[in-house]
Design a protein around this motif. Structure first.
Motif, mmCIF file in Angstrom:
data_model
loop_
_atom_site.group_PDB
_atom_site.id
_atom_site.type_symbol
_atom_site.label_atom_id
_atom_site.label_comp_id
_atom_site.label_asym_id
_atom_site.label_seq_id
_atom_site.Cartn_x
_atom_site.Cartn_y
_atom_site.Cartn_z
ATOM 1 N N ARG A 16 48.600 8.805 27.723
ATOM 2 C CA ARG A 16 47.635 9.365 26.771
ATOM 3 C C ARG A 16 48.275 10.540 26.038
ATOM 4 N NH1 ARG A 16 41.981 10.527 29.076
ATOM 5 N NH2 ARG A 16 41.550 8.443 28.231
ATOM 6 N N PRO A 17 48.299 10.532 24.707
ATOM 7 C CA PRO A 17 48.898 11.643 23.957
ATOM 8 C C PRO A 17 48.054 12.901 24.060
ATOM 9 C CG PRO A 17 47.887 10.075 22.456
ATOM 10 C CD PRO A 17 47.833 9.447 23.823
ATOM 11 N N PRO A 18 48.684 14.061 24.216
ATOM 12 C CA PRO A 18 47.924 15.318 24.231
ATOM 13 C C PRO A 18 47.107 15.479 22.958
ATOM 14 C CG PRO A 18 50.175 15.685 24.947
ATOM 15 C CD PRO A 18 50.120 14.281 24.426
ATOM 16 N N TYR A 19 45.881 15.919 23.107
ATOM 17 C CA TYR A 19 44.951 16.119 21.992
ATOM 18 C C TYR A 19 44.666 14.811 21.246
ATOM 19 C CZ TYR A 19 46.772 20.819 22.836
ATOM 20 O OH TYR A 19 47.182 21.998 23.431
ATOM 21 N N GLY A 20 45.159 13.707 21.740
ATOM 22 C CA GLY A 20 44.997 12.440 21.046
ATOM 23 C C GLY A 20 45.840 12.312 19.799
ATOM 24 N N LYS A 21 46.779 13.235 19.568
ATOM 25 C CA LYS A 21 47.592 13.234 18.345
ATOM 26 C C LYS A 21 48.750 12.250 18.498
ATOM 27 C CE LYS A 21 45.023 16.537 16.714
ATOM 28 N NZ LYS A 21 43.989 16.229 15.712
ATOM 29 N N LYS A 22 48.992 11.462 17.457
ATOM 30 C CA LYS A 22 49.978 10.390 17.586
ATOM 31 C C LYS A 22 50.561 9.985 16.230
ATOM 32 C CE LYS A 22 45.935 7.440 17.847
ATOM 33 N NZ LYS A 22 45.165 8.516 17.223
ATOM 34 N N LEU A 23 50.993 10.946 15.452
ATOM 35 C CA LEU A 23 51.522 10.643 14.122
ATOM 36 C C LEU A 23 53.043 10.464 14.129
ATOM 37 C CD1 LEU A 23 49.552 12.841 11.566
ATOM 38 C CD2 LEU A 23 49.486 10.378 11.857
ATOM 39 N N VAL A 24 53.493 9.593 13.264
ATOM 40 C CA VAL A 24 54.885 9.358 12.868
ATOM 41 C C VAL A 24 55.724 8.760 13.996
ATOM 42 C CG1 VAL A 24 56.868 10.272 11.649
ATOM 43 C CG2 VAL A 24 54.631 11.299 11.264
ATOM 44 N N ILE A 25 56.461 9.560 14.767
ATOM 45 C CA ILE A 25 57.447 9.026 15.700
ATOM 46 C C ILE A 25 56.799 8.395 16.931
ATOM 47 C CG2 ILE A 25 59.418 9.575 17.171
ATOM 48 C CD1 ILE A 25 59.991 9.614 14.171
ATOM 49 N N LEU A 26 55.801 9.038 17.488
ATOM 50 C CA LEU A 26 55.199 8.572 18.743
ATOM 51 C C LEU A 26 54.716 7.118 18.672
ATOM 52 C CD1 LEU A 26 54.205 9.022 21.626
ATOM 53 C CD2 LEU A 26 52.104 10.003 20.659
ATOM 54 N N PRO A 27 53.985 6.701 17.641
ATOM 55 C CA PRO A 27 53.538 5.298 17.610
ATOM 56 C C PRO A 27 54.684 4.298 17.677
ATOM 57 C CG PRO A 27 52.330 6.590 16.003
ATOM 58 C CD PRO A 27 53.436 7.460 16.508
ATOM 59 N N PHE A 28 55.788 4.579 16.993
ATOM 60 C CA PHE A 28 56.921 3.655 17.006
ATOM 61 C C PHE A 28 57.606 3.642 18.375
ATOM 62 C CE2 PHE A 28 56.320 4.566 12.500
ATOM 63 C CZ PHE A 28 56.296 3.281 11.988
ATOM 64 N N TYR A 29 57.660 4.810 19.025
ATOM 65 C CA TYR A 29 58.214 4.863 20.385
ATOM 66 C C TYR A 29 57.363 4.015 21.320
ATOM 67 C CZ TYR A 29 59.347 6.549 25.038
ATOM 68 O OH TYR A 29 59.679 6.605 26.368
ATOM 69 N N LEU A 30 56.043 4.179 21.256
ATOM 70 C CA LEU A 30 55.151 3.423 22.135
ATOM 71 C C LEU A 30 55.226 1.926 21.840
ATOM 72 C CD1 LEU A 30 52.014 5.768 22.126
ATOM 73 C CD2 LEU A 30 53.744 5.544 23.920
ATOM 74 N N ALA A 31 55.278 1.574 20.571
ATOM 75 C CA ALA A 31 55.364 0.156 20.211
ATOM 76 C C ALA A 31 56.647 -0.463 20.742
ATOM 77 C CB ALA A 31 55.282 -0.001 18.697
ATOM 78 N N ARG A 32 57.754 0.263 20.604
ATOM 79 C CA ARG A 32 59.049 -0.250 21.058
ATOM 80 C C ARG A 32 59.059 -0.453 22.570
ATOM 81 N NH1 ARG A 32 61.746 3.387 18.930
ATOM 82 N NH2 ARG A 32 62.248 4.711 20.728
ATOM 83 N N ASN A 33 58.309 0.380 23.274
ATOM 84 C CA ASN A 33 58.264 0.272 24.731
ATOM 85 C C ASN A 33 57.040 -0.499 25.235
ATOM 86 O OD1 ASN A 33 60.533 2.138 26.002
ATOM 87 N ND2 ASN A 33 59.787 3.187 24.163
ATOM 88 N N GLU A 34 56.346 -1.157 24.302
ATOM 89 C CA GLU A 34 55.176 -1.980 24.647
ATOM 90 C C GLU A 34 54.197 -1.214 25.530
ATOM 91 O OE1 GLU A 34 56.762 -5.559 26.319
ATOM 92 O OE2 GLU A 34 57.374 -6.336 24.356
#
Length: 235
Positions: free
Chosen positions: A138-156
């Motif tokens: 779970r991202p802190p504060y629910g913030k998830k812009l730019v790099i984080l979404p691509f990192y999570l997607a790459r790691n399924e």
């Protein structure tokens, strides 16, 4: 002058759009954000953010145990390193441990290496503390812009969000009865409830917890971990 005004307007609208996107609990520019699971089963995932706190964890675990309830604890890596014995207490109670980053920053506009370090160091800290189960994120504060979404997607790896968060409303956050009423009204099958009971500011939440558990159980709901809830999703 008109061109400058147009540029400023575009920048303002872009910033506003990015702010709204960062607040969304259901959308990311890549990967998957999960705020609730569509299911007809009467199940709910209860989640706690932050800590573990040696001062307040015992009260939370006692309440959960008294109600025969499991939960998912999204923990901060640096607190896991400071209190590995608390990780053992949570896991021994049958609860799931999640990753809430290492230092609890807003993971927005950060470098790929910093994003990876915040997540992977926390995963390793949980393993070093002896935890062997699944580790949702779970991202802190629910913030998830730019790099984080691509990192999570790459790691399924999905971003686990929420659809019931009474403390988001300042008018409710300090009132145990109001917190309880909100949760009992808003929770439904497949909901993910977000609470923050770990620090002094969570006194009302801790006070509300027994009534929340009793009330939802009386409505026929069963509490499951986040991973168990995700397993109920349709293919």
């Amino acid at each position: 002058m008109r061109r400058l005004a147009v540029i400023i307007t575009v920048l303002i609208l872009s910033a506003w759009g990015a702010l709204q996107l960062s607040r969304s609990t259901t959308f990311m520019i890549a990967g998957e954000a999960i705020a609730r699971v569509e299911t007809n089963a009467p199940v709910i995932a209860l989640t706690f953010d932050d800590g573990p706190s040696p001062r307040f964890l015992g009260d939370v675990l006692t309440t959960l145990n008294e109600h025969g309830t499991v939960a998912t604890f999204f923990l901060v890596g640096q607190d896991v390193v400071a209190h590995p014995e608390l990780v053992t207490q949570i896991a021994d109670g049958g609860h799931e441990l999640g990753n809430h980053s290492y230092s609890h920053p807003r993971l927005v506009l950060m470098s790929p290496s910093r994003v990876a370090a915040e997540i992977e160091t926390t995963d390793q800290s949980l393993r070093n503390a002896g935890y062997t189960g699944a580790i949702p994120f779970r991202p802190p504060y629910g913030k998830k812009l730019v790099i984080l979404p691509f990192y999570l997607a790459r790691n399924e790896r999905p971003a686990i969000m929420w659809d019931v968060a009474p403390e988001d409303d300042p008018a409710l956050a300090g009132d145990a009865d109001a917190i309880t009423d909100f949760v009992l009204k808003e929770a439904r099958s497949g909901s993910i409830i977000l609470l923050h009971p770990m620090y002094d500011s969570g006194a009302a939440t801790r006070a509300a917890l027994p009534a929340i558990l009793s009330g939802l159980t009386a409505r026929g709901f069963e509490f499951v971990t986040v991973s168990e809830l995700l397993d109920l999703r349709a293919p």
